[in-house]
Design a protein around this motif. Structure first.
Motif, PDB file in Angstrom:
ATOM      1  N   ASP A   1       0.981  -1.319   0.061  1.00 36.93           N
ATOM      2  CA  ASP A   1       0.036   0.001  -0.117  1.00 36.93           C
ATOM      3  C   ASP A   1       0.871   1.334   0.116  1.00 36.93           C
ATOM      4  OD1 ASP A   1      -2.265  -1.297   0.087  1.00 36.93           O
ATOM      5  OD2 ASP A   1      -2.468  -1.561   2.217  1.00 36.93           O
ATOM      6  N   ARG A   2       1.887   1.119   0.686  1.00 37.77           N
ATOM      7  CA  ARG A   2       2.972   2.315   0.778  1.00 37.77           C
ATOM      8  C   ARG A   2       3.568   2.533  -0.786  1.00 37.77           C
ATOM      9  NH1 ARG A   2       5.239   3.601   6.003  1.00 37.77           N
ATOM     10  NH2 ARG A   2       4.256   2.614   7.590  1.00 37.77           N
ATOM     11  N   VAL A   3       3.814   1.708  -1.293  1.00 37.58           N
ATOM     12  CA  VAL A   3       4.532   1.780  -2.638  1.00 37.58           C
ATOM     13  C   VAL A   3       3.333   2.286  -3.357  1.00 37.58           C
ATOM     14  CG1 VAL A   3       5.096   0.375  -4.649  1.00 37.58           C
ATOM     15  CG2 VAL A   3       6.025  -0.085  -2.373  1.00 37.58           C
ATOM     16  N   ARG A   4       2.081   1.972  -3.402  1.00 40.94           N
ATOM     17  CA  ARG A   4       1.024   2.382  -4.406  1.00 40.94           C
ATOM     18  C   ARG A   4       1.014   3.827  -3.976  1.00 40.94           C
ATOM     19  NH1 ARG A   4       1.711  -1.140  -7.508  1.00 40.94           N
ATOM     20  NH2 ARG A   4       0.883  -3.311  -7.527  1.00 40.94           N
ATOM     21  N   LEU A   5       0.621   4.061  -2.732  1.00 40.91           N
ATOM     22  CA  LEU A   5       0.546   5.701  -2.458  1.00 40.91           C
ATOM     23  C   LEU A   5       1.759   6.514  -3.214  1.00 40.91           C
ATOM     24  CD1 LEU A   5      -1.331   7.379  -1.014  1.00 40.91           C
ATOM     25  CD2 LEU A   5       0.089   7.333   1.175  1.00 40.91           C
ATOM     26  N   SER A   6       2.880   5.961  -3.078  1.00 41.24           N
ATOM     27  CA  SER A   6       3.959   6.655  -3.609  1.00 41.24           C
ATOM     28  C   SER A   6       4.147   6.898  -4.924  1.00 41.24           C
ATOM     29  CB  SER A   6       5.299   5.995  -3.042  1.00 41.24           C
ATOM     30  OG  SER A   6       6.479   6.739  -3.499  1.00 41.24           O
ATOM     31  N   ASP A   7       3.596   5.758  -5.665  1.00 43.70           N
ATOM     32  CA  ASP A   7       3.337   5.799  -7.047  1.00 43.70           C
ATOM     33  C   ASP A   7       2.373   7.016  -7.336  1.00 43.70           C
ATOM     34  OD1 ASP A   7       5.127   3.854  -7.362  1.00 43.70           O
ATOM     35  OD2 ASP A   7       3.597   2.256  -7.673  1.00 43.70           O
ATOM     36  N   LEU A   8       1.474   6.884  -6.567  1.00 41.57           N
ATOM     37  CA  LEU A   8       0.355   7.807  -6.884  1.00 41.57           C
ATOM     38  C   LEU A   8       0.768   9.508  -6.837  1.00 41.57           C
ATOM     39  CD1 LEU A   8      -2.719   6.000  -5.363  1.00 41.57           C
ATOM     40  CD2 LEU A   8      -2.640   6.599  -7.926  1.00 41.57           C
ATOM     41  N   ALA A   9       1.617   9.502  -5.755  1.00 44.04           N
ATOM     42  CA  ALA A   9       2.347  10.731  -5.409  1.00 44.04           C
ATOM     43  C   ALA A   9       2.936  11.331  -6.711  1.00 44.04           C
ATOM     44  CB  ALA A   9       3.198  10.847  -4.160  1.00 44.04           C
ATOM     45  N   HIS A  10       3.885  10.204  -7.382  1.00 44.98           N
ATOM     46  CA  HIS A  10       4.604  10.766  -8.615  1.00 44.98           C
ATOM     47  C   HIS A  10       3.640  10.959  -9.549  1.00 44.98           C
ATOM     48  CE1 HIS A  10       8.327   9.701  -6.755  1.00 44.98           C
ATOM     49  NE2 HIS A  10       8.213   8.138  -6.736  1.00 44.98           N
ATOM     50  N   MET A  11       2.473  10.282  -9.891  1.00 49.33           N
ATOM     51  CA  MET A  11       1.670  11.045 -10.995  1.00 49.33           C
ATOM     52  C   MET A  11       1.077  12.170 -10.726  1.00 49.33           C
ATOM     53  SD  MET A  11      -0.375   7.346 -11.438  1.00 49.33           S
ATOM     54  CE  MET A  11       0.548   5.694 -11.384  1.00 49.33           C
ATOM     55  N   VAL A  12       0.849  12.396  -9.426  1.00 52.59           N
ATOM     56  CA  VAL A  12       0.417  13.928  -8.848  1.00 52.59           C
ATOM     57  C   VAL A  12       1.360  14.878  -9.368  1.00 52.59           C
ATOM     58  CG1 VAL A  12      -0.256  15.419  -7.117  1.00 52.59           C
ATOM     59  CG2 VAL A  12      -1.075  13.147  -7.106  1.00 52.59           C
ATOM     60  N   MET A  13       2.737  14.635  -9.051  1.00 55.84           N
ATOM     61  CA  MET A  13       3.788  15.493  -9.411  1.00 55.84           C
ATOM     62  C   MET A  13       3.991  15.742 -10.906  1.00 55.84           C
ATOM     63  SD  MET A  13       4.524  17.273  -6.816  1.00 55.84           S
ATOM     64  CE  MET A  13       5.954  17.851  -7.652  1.00 55.84           C
ATOM     65  N   ASP A  14       3.641  14.583 -11.701  1.00 54.48           N
ATOM     66  CA  ASP A  14       3.683  14.589 -13.047  1.00 54.48           C
ATOM     67  C   ASP A  14       2.645  15.500 -13.452  1.00 54.48           C
ATOM     68  OD1 ASP A  14       5.853  12.812 -13.261  1.00 54.48           O
ATOM     69  OD2 ASP A  14       4.510  11.116 -13.891  1.00 54.48           O
ATOM     70  N   ARG A  15       1.525  15.485 -13.258  1.00 58.60           N
ATOM     71  CA  ARG A  15       0.462  16.358 -13.500  1.00 58.60           C
ATOM     72  C   ARG A  15       0.545  17.791 -13.367  1.00 58.60           C
ATOM     73  NH1 ARG A  15      -3.851  13.662 -16.635  1.00 58.60           N
ATOM     74  NH2 ARG A  15      -3.002  11.390 -16.588  1.00 58.60           N
ATOM     75  N   LEU A  16       1.137  18.191 -12.105  1.00 61.65           N
ATOM     76  CA  LEU A  16       1.383  19.220 -11.483  1.00 61.65           C
ATOM     77  C   LEU A  16       2.605  20.040 -12.563  1.00 61.65           C
ATOM     78  CD1 LEU A  16       1.204  19.021  -7.730  1.00 61.65           C
ATOM     79  CD2 LEU A  16      -0.199  20.205  -9.053  1.00 61.65           C
ATOM     80  N   GLU A  17       3.514  19.209 -12.678  1.00 58.31           N
ATOM     81  CA  GLU A  17       4.375  19.972 -13.616  1.00 58.31           C
ATOM     82  C   GLU A  17       4.211  20.099 -15.112  1.00 58.31           C
ATOM     83  OE1 GLU A  17       8.225  21.067 -14.679  1.00 58.31           O
ATOM     84  OE2 GLU A  17       7.441  20.810 -12.738  1.00 58.31           O
ATOM     85  N   ILE A  18       3.134  19.338 -15.671  1.00 57.32           N
ATOM     86  CA  ILE A  18       2.873  19.530 -16.892  1.00 57.32           C
ATOM     87  C   ILE A  18       1.613  20.801 -16.774  1.00 57.32           C
ATOM     88  CG2 ILE A  18       0.875  18.417 -18.677  1.00 57.32           C
ATOM     89  CD1 ILE A  18       2.059  16.016 -17.945  1.00 57.32           C
ATOM     90  N   ARG A  19       0.809  20.871 -15.708  1.00 57.16           N
ATOM     91  CA  ARG A  19       0.183  22.054 -15.688  1.00 57.16           C
ATOM     92  C   ARG A  19       1.199  23.342 -15.528  1.00 57.16           C
ATOM     93  NH1 ARG A  19      -5.017  22.906 -11.570  1.00 57.16           N
ATOM     94  NH2 ARG A  19      -5.566  24.982 -12.379  1.00 57.16           N
ATOM     95  N   ARG A  20       1.909  23.163 -14.717  1.00 65.58           N
ATOM     96  CA  ARG A  20       3.037  24.286 -14.522  1.00 65.58           C
ATOM     97  C   ARG A  20       3.466  24.884 -15.866  1.00 65.58           C
ATOM     98  NH1 ARG A  20       8.272  25.861 -13.529  1.00 65.58           N
ATOM     99  NH2 ARG A  20       8.997  23.578 -14.181  1.00 65.58           N
ATOM    100  N   ILE A  21       4.198  23.749 -16.672  1.00 66.49           N
ATOM    101  CA  ILE A  21       4.527  24.261 -18.102  1.00 66.49           C
ATOM    102  C   ILE A  21       3.700  24.885 -19.040  1.00 66.49           C
ATOM    103  CG2 ILE A  21       5.906  23.300 -19.885  1.00 66.49           C
ATOM    104  CD1 ILE A  21       6.921  21.223 -18.050  1.00 66.49           C
TER     105      ILE A  21
END
Length: 583
Positions: free
Chosen positions: A100-120
C-alpha cells in the motif's frame, strides 16, 4: 477521504480533495501533512487517538474525527516538498501494508507529473519559459527523472506515461509484469553486487526481445514491465513463456551454476482495461496469482482475480471492525485424564460472532486473520481472555484447572510474547503452570531462533508448551530435543485411524513411548467413541479431548457442566462432525 494538500506558511489548502466537509481546520499547526513533510517519508498513523502527536489534535477530537492517516510528500524535481498526497478515515486501520505504501508513493509521483505538466502549460500560456534548474540542465534533469539508475531503463513513472499514451491512441496491447523468483535469496547468498548484475542482465534481455511498439521498464526492486502493442490473448502466454525461458538461461556473473527464474502476469487492453492505472493493476494481480501457483509461472488476468482481491480487502476491513467492536469470543473444549475421566482443563478456541453472518467457525476466517497485521493483537486478546477465564474457574473450585491457548506465528515476530504472558498471568493471579501455549511446528520452523528463545523464556517462567498436530508436518524428531516442549498433542488423523490401520496404531504407540522417555505429557485429539478412549487408556495415554467428552462450547455452558461434576463422564458415542475444528 483523500487530498492533494499544499502546505503554506500558516495554513494548508487542498489542490484537490474528496470526502471532506466544509469545516475542516486548515491551520498548519494542526495539519497531519506538516508532520509528513518534516518526517520526509511516507507517514502512517493507524489510530490517531493512540498517537502521542495527534490524540488531542482538533482534527481528531473535533467534528472531522480523523482516526486513520497515510500521507506521502510531493517532491519537486529539485527535491523540495511542496505538499502531501494523503488518505484519511474516521475509523482506525492497522492493515496498511508495504505494498500500500508503494502504491501511495506511485500515485504521488503521478500527481507531481500532472502538476509539472500544468505548470509548464500555464507558463507557456503566459508567454514565459518554465524556470530551469540552476544546477542541472532541464533536459538532463528530465532524463534523470524518467530512468532507473541501475538498469538505464525507464522507471515506473515513465512507463505509466507510455501506457497512458498507448491506450489513448486506441491500440490493442498487452502489459506484462515480470518478477524475479527468490531474488532476496540471490542478494543474501551472493551479495547485492550479484543481485544488481541479475537485474541489469534481465533488463538487457527484455530490451533485446522488444520490437517496435514495445516499452520496457523496471518498475520495482526486482519487477519489470513490458508493454507490447498488438499482443493478442492467444499469443500472450506463449510470448511470456518464451521470455521466462530465456531469463532462466541467465546466471549471475561468476556463479554460472546458479539459474534464475521469474514469474509473469499479463493484462490486455482493451479487453481488461482502458485506463493506464487499471491495466497496470490488472497485470499486478495476475502476477500475484502466477507467483501463488508456482515459480516460473504465467497467469492471464481475469475479473475473478480482482473479485478475489476485493474479497480479501473487504475481509480485512471486516476483521478490523471485528477487533474494534469486540466480535471475537472464545469457546472451550474439555480436556480430560483418560484413566478416570477427570476434567483437567480446556482448550480455548476462537469464534467470530459476525453481525450479519452469525457465529463463524475458524474455517471461515482463520487463514485471513493469520495473514493479517491484526493477528498479534487478536493473539494477545486470546491469551488475556483465556487467563481471565481460567482464573475465574479456579476461584470457583477447579483448583488445578489448566487453560490451553493457540498462538499465531506473528506473535513471535512482534512485541515481547513472554513479557505479555507474564503480565497477563499477574493481572489475573494465575500461576504459570495453569497456562498451556500451543504451537505448531511451522511456527518454530519459520522463525526458528526467535521462537526457540521466546519458548525457553516461557518454560523458565513455568508456562507449559504443547506441540500441536504432532506428526503431520515436516519437523524432525530432533526438534523435540531442542524446543522446550512439555506436551505432545496427537493429531486426530492418527486417533481416528488407529483402530483399523496398523501403521497409525504403530505411530501412536511410538509417540506414547517417546513421550514417556522424554518426560512429556501426551494428549490425544479427536476422540469421538468409547472404543477410541478405551484403546488409548489401555496404552496409558495420559490425556485426551474430543467430541466424546464435549464439543467446543461457550463459557457459560462449560461453566454449567464444570459445576455438575469434577469428572466428564462420556455421554456415549458421538457421530463425527464434517465441520472439524480448525483452531
Amino acid at each position: 477521504m483523500a487530498a492533494v494538500n499544499m502546505i503554506g506558511a500558516d495554513s494548508v489548502f487542498f489542490a484537490a480533495s474528496a470526502g471532506f466537509g466544509d469545516d475542516v481546520d486548515k491551520r498548519r499547526e494542526v495539519s497531519f501533512c506538516a508532520h509528513t513533510i518534516l518526517q520526509g517519508a511516507t507517514m502512517v498513523v493507524p489510530d490517531a487517538t493512540h498517537d502521542d502527536r495527534f490524540h488531542d489534535n482538533p482534527l481528531v477530537s473535533g467534528p472531522t474525527n480523523i482516526r486513520f492517516y497515510a500521507g506521502v510528500p510531493l517532491l519537486s524535481a529539485e527535491g523540495h516538498a511542496i505538499g502531501v498526497l494523503c488518505i484519511l478515515d474516521t475509523v482506525p486501520y492497522d492493515g496498511f501494508s508495504a505494498e500500500d505504501r508503494v502504491r501511495l508513493s506511485d500515485l504521488a509521483h503521478m500527481v507531481m507529473d500532472r502538476l509539472e505538466i500544468r505548470r509548464i502549460a500555464m507558463a507557456a500560456s503566459a508567454g514565459r519559459t518554465a524556470a530551469p534548474n540552476r544546477v542541472v540542465g532541464p533536459e538532463h534533469l528530465a532524463h534523470l527523472a524518467q530512468i532507473d539508475a541501475l538498469t538505464g531503463l525507464p522507471n515506473r513513472r515513465q512507463f505509466y506515461r507510455a501506457v497512458e499514451a498507448a491506450l489513448l491512441s486506441g491500440r490493442a496491447c498487452g502489459l506484462l509484469m515480470v518478477d524475479v523468483d527468490g531474488f532476496k535469496d540471490i542478494n543474501n547468498i551472493l551479495g547485492p553486487a550479484a543481485g544488481d548484475d541479475v537485474l541489469r542482465a534481465i533488463g538487457q534481455l527484455l530490451v533485446a526481445e522488444a520490437s517496435g511498439g514495445t516499452a520496457v521498464a523496471r518498475v520495482g526492486g526486482d519487477e519489470f514491465a513490458m508493454l507490447v502493442c498488438g499482443l493478442t490473448a492467444e499469443a500472450a502466454k506463449p510470448f511470456a513463456r518464451q521470455l521466462l525461458a530465456k531469463i532462466s538461461e541467465l546466471a549471475p556473473i561468476g556463479h554460472e551454476d546458479m539459474r534464475i527464474s521469474a514469474s509473469c502476469g499479463i493484462a490486455l487492453s482493451p479487453r481488461d482495461a482502458q485506463e493506464a492505472v487499471e491495466l497496470i493493476g490488472d497485470a499486478d494481480l495476475a502476477l500475484h496469482a502466477a507467483k501463488a501457483e508456482a515459480s516460473a509461472n504465467v497467469a492471464l488476468y481475469s475479473p475473478a482475480l480482482r473479485t478475489d482481491a476485493m474479497d480479501r480487502r473487504l475481509s480485512s476491513i471486516d476483521l478490523h471492525r471485528a477487533v474494534v467492536n469486540g466480535e471475537f469470543l472464545l469457546f472451550y473444549q474439555p480436556q480430560v485424564r483418560l484413566s478416570d475421566g477427570a476434567l483437567i482443563g480446556a482448550e480455548a478456541l476462537i469464534r467470530w460472532m459476525h453481525p450479519s453472518r452469525g457465529l463463524l467457525s475458524p474455517a471461515a476466517f482463520l487463514t485471513a486473520l493469520e495473514g493479517s497485521a491484526l493477528a498479534p493483537q487478536v493473539g494477545r486478546w486470546v491469551i488475556e481472555e483465556g487467563c481471565a477465564q481460567a482464573a475465574r474457574w479456579r476461584r470457583q473450585g477447579a483448583a488445578d484447572f489448566r487453560m490451553a491457548v493457540n498462538l499465531f506465528a506473528s506473535q513471535f515476530r512482534t512485541g515481547d510474547l513472554p513479557r505479555e504472558v507474564e503480565e497477563s498471568l499477574a493481572r489475573h493471579g494465575l500461576p504459570p503452570e495453569a497456562l498451556e501455549l500451543e504451537i505448531t511446528e511451522n511456527i518454530v520452523l519459520s522463525d526458528h531462533s526467535n521462537a526457540i528463545d521466546a519458548l525457553a523464556r516461557l518454560r523458565q517462567m513455568g508456562v507449559r508448551i504443547a506441540f500441536d498436530d504432532f506428526g503431520t508436518g515436516y519437523a524432525s524428531l530432533s526438534l523435540l530435543t531442542r524446543c522446550p516442549v512439555s506436551c505432545i498433542k496427537l493429531d486426530r488423523s492418527f486417533v481416528q485411524a488407529m483402530l483399523h490401520a496398523p501403521r497409525e496404531a504403530a505411530v501412536i504407540a511410538a509417540i506414547l513411548e517417546m513421550g514417556r522417555a522424554l518426560d512429556m505429557d501426551v494428549i490425544a485429539e479427536g476422540i469421538e467413541t468409547e472404543a477410541e478412549r478405551a484403546y488409548l487408556a489401555e496404552r496409558h495415554c495420559p490425556e485426551g479431548q474430543g467430541y466424546l467428552f464435549g464439543r467446543p462450547m461457550p463459557a457459560e455452558e462449560f461453566e454449567a457442566r464444570l459445576g455438575q461434576a469434577a469428572v466428564f463422564v462420556p455421554p456415549g458415542a458421538v457421530e463425527r462432525d464434517a465441520d472439524r475444528r480448525v483452531c
